[in-house]
Design a protein around this motif. Structure first.
Motif, PDB file in Angstrom:
ATOM      1  N   ARG A 229       0.753  -1.184  -0.001  1.00  0.00           N
ATOM      2  CA  ARG A 229       0.201   0.002  -0.059  1.00  0.00           C
ATOM      3  C   ARG A 229       0.988   1.195  -0.085  1.00  0.00           C
ATOM      4  O   ARG A 229       1.656   1.268   0.912  1.00  0.00           O
ATOM      5  N   GLU A 231       0.360   4.086   0.830  1.00  0.00           N
ATOM      6  CA  GLU A 231      -0.146   5.127   1.625  1.00  0.00           C
ATOM      7  C   GLU A 231       0.966   5.828   2.191  1.00  0.00           C
ATOM      8  O   GLU A 231       1.783   5.481   2.985  1.00  0.00           O
ATOM      9  N   HIS A 238       1.747   1.485  10.237  1.00  0.00           N
ATOM     10  CA  HIS A 238       1.681   1.240   8.734  1.00  0.00           C
ATOM     11  C   HIS A 238       2.996   1.007   7.982  1.00  0.00           C
ATOM     12  O   HIS A 238       3.914   1.903   8.266  1.00  0.00           O
TER      13      HIS A 238
END
Ligand code: ATP
Ligand code: MN
Length: 464
Positions: A229, A231, A238
């Motif tokens: 991801r 992000e 994360h």
């Protein structure tokens, strides 16, 4: 002579036996007549103490035995006279397999995790990272064992995908196109027909959609693989590349799904308590003094099952009573980590499975409740971590699924294969995604997700 692993050697009591061990020097302590070397080979957090009589070994050899050096030691297993260990090795011969240069970064004790990340290629040799990586292995075994024993098939979904229905903005593109020579067409768009796959492709953000194909054929499957991801959120929870576990099961409803989530995660935590005792005790002592108590408490308590609407009511009451949050609370909002942690750590003081979220904040494939407003999505919220699992019962009705897709303007031209599951013998089914490193955070008590994976990938960082 054949090498004995330290983990096995420490269990032995056949004192007087001749043994060979190989490993890296953790510390060395000298007295006039003897040198004590703590040797570690990675098989356990524990070191074996090597006792080397000064008169038996050359000064030139002893000089090479510094922290970080790699040794092969032959000697006799003896009962230890000193405190702190039951046995040790009286060395008869020492071979330096690899000397250690003086700028070895992991020499000093108590270095910061930030420093260790900068020297991530060597941090695996420390006690903490040894413990974390061994636990990581055992958690992977727990996951495979759980699903295997419960009749799920290990199912491999692709890492390269052409579907952009989910999280398009967060995907890493995969291309063999010459980026220095991109020529947009008249509409300003890149033509991918001459790209490797003949269309735009990316690294997967989830194996779920393909997992549903597996579950609606095999009954119950799970995936366990890398997930990507892009992000751009620099948080301690994360990663850009993480490992996800995604079971998908046919013929289950919302209650079954929550039962599986709870049973599975308790099984994994219990497995850690049973298989990683030494490493957990080390982490409990050095990293987080409440770790073991927290793990035991999760295994022993029933998780709270909480409707989203009820959760919002509790949060609003808390705000009215003076609780401060950074983000305001109202029905319809996505919970921030601070809200999740308030519910888990302050209000209920145990894990919470929340369900019945407003459809607007959840994915298109979640089953719509009869109220037309909420969906059968579940998040499992954990102390310290916040969301550890996200799952849902999937919308099995073709018509209702299409309605959601159209309402959300989701580009489905490449998704006909997914929709076919709803056209050809559709069935109730559901599943969830567990971030492996979120589980690792919980089980180890480590604070930063970068420290529970060997080689973290995060914004602006892809070293080693
Ligand atoms: P979050 O809100 O915490 O970003 P999410 O809602 O994006 O999570 P899902 O898409 O439901 O998460 O993914 C399923 C699970 O994967 C999450 O519950 C979490 O455990 C894990 N996960 C999601 N994104 C990451 C990430 N970037 N790094 C590590 N684990 C992640
Ligand atoms: Mn996310």
């Amino acid at each position: 002579m054949e090498r004995t692993k330290i983990v096995d050697l420490l269990r032995r009591t056949d004192f007087g036996a001749a043994v060979t061990v190989k490993g890296w020097v953790r510390t060395r302590r000298d007295s006039k007549a003897v040198h004590f070397i703590a040797l570690n080979d990675g098989s356990t957090i524990r070191n074996i103490q090597i006792v080397a009589d000064a008169e038996k070994f050359d000064e030139s050899l002893l000089k090479l035995i510094t922290t970080g050096a790699c040794l092969s030691v032959e000697g006799t297993l003896v009962e230890s006279q000193g405190a702190g260990q039951a046995s040790e090795i009286q060395a008869t011969s020492i071979d330096v397999l690899g000397t250690c240069a003086p700028d070895y970064p992991m020499q000093k004790k108590g270095q910061s995790f930030e420093f260790m990340r900068q020297h991530g290629h060597m941090r695996l040799r420390t006690n903490t990272f040894g413990a974390v990586m061994r636990i990581r292995h055992h958690m992977a075994m727990a996951i495979h064992t759980y699903f295997h024993e419960h009749g799920y098939f290990y199912f491999h979904t692709p890492l390269i995908t052409a579907s952009d229905a989910e999280g398009a903005g967060q995907m890493f593109q995969v291309t063999t196109k010459d980026l220095a020579n991109l020529r947009p067409g008249e509409d300003g768009k890149i033509d991918y027909s001459d790209d490797f796959f003949g269309k735009q492709t990316s690294l997967t953000v989830s194996g779920q959609l393909e997992g549903e194909l597996g579950a609606t054929a095999l009954g119950a499957i799970y995936t366990f693989g890398p997930t990507f991801r892009a992000e751009n959120s620099n948080t301690p929870r994360h990663l850009a590349e993480f490992w996800m576990i995604e079971p998908e099961v046919a013929f289950i409803d919302l209650n079954d799904l929550m039962d599986i989530e709870e049973d599975f995660i308790k099984y994994c935590v219990n497995w850690a308590l049973e298989h990683c005792q030494d490493d957990l005790e080390f982490l409990n002592k050095m990293i987080d003094k409440t770790l073991l108590a927290r793990l035991q408490s999760v295994v022993g308590t029933e998780f709270i099952r909480l409707d989203y609407t009820e959760g919002i009511r509790i949060l609003e009451e808390a705000v009215a009573a003076g609780q401060k949050f950074e983000f305001p609370v109202s029905w319809g909002m996505d919970l921030a980590s601070e809200h999740e942690r308030y519910l888990v750590e302050q209000h209920f003081k145990r894990p919470v499975i929340m369900s019945g979220y407003p459809k607007e904040i959840k994915a298109f494939y979640m089953k719509l409740n009869p109220d037309g407003k909420t969906v059968q999505g579940t998040d499992v919220l954990f102390p310290q971590i916040g969301e550890i699992i996200g799952g849902s019962v999937r919308e099995e009705s073709y018509e209702k699924l299409m309605e959601q897709i159209e309402e959300r303007h989701i580009p489905m031209k490449d998704m006909w294969w997914y929709l076919d599951t709803r056209r050809f013998g559709t069935c109730p089914h559901g599943g969830f995604g567990l971030g492996f490193e979120r589980l690792m955070l919980f089980v180890t008590g480590m604070q930063n997700i970068r420290d529970v994976i060997p080689f973290p990938r995060t914004p602006k960082s892809a070293e080693f």
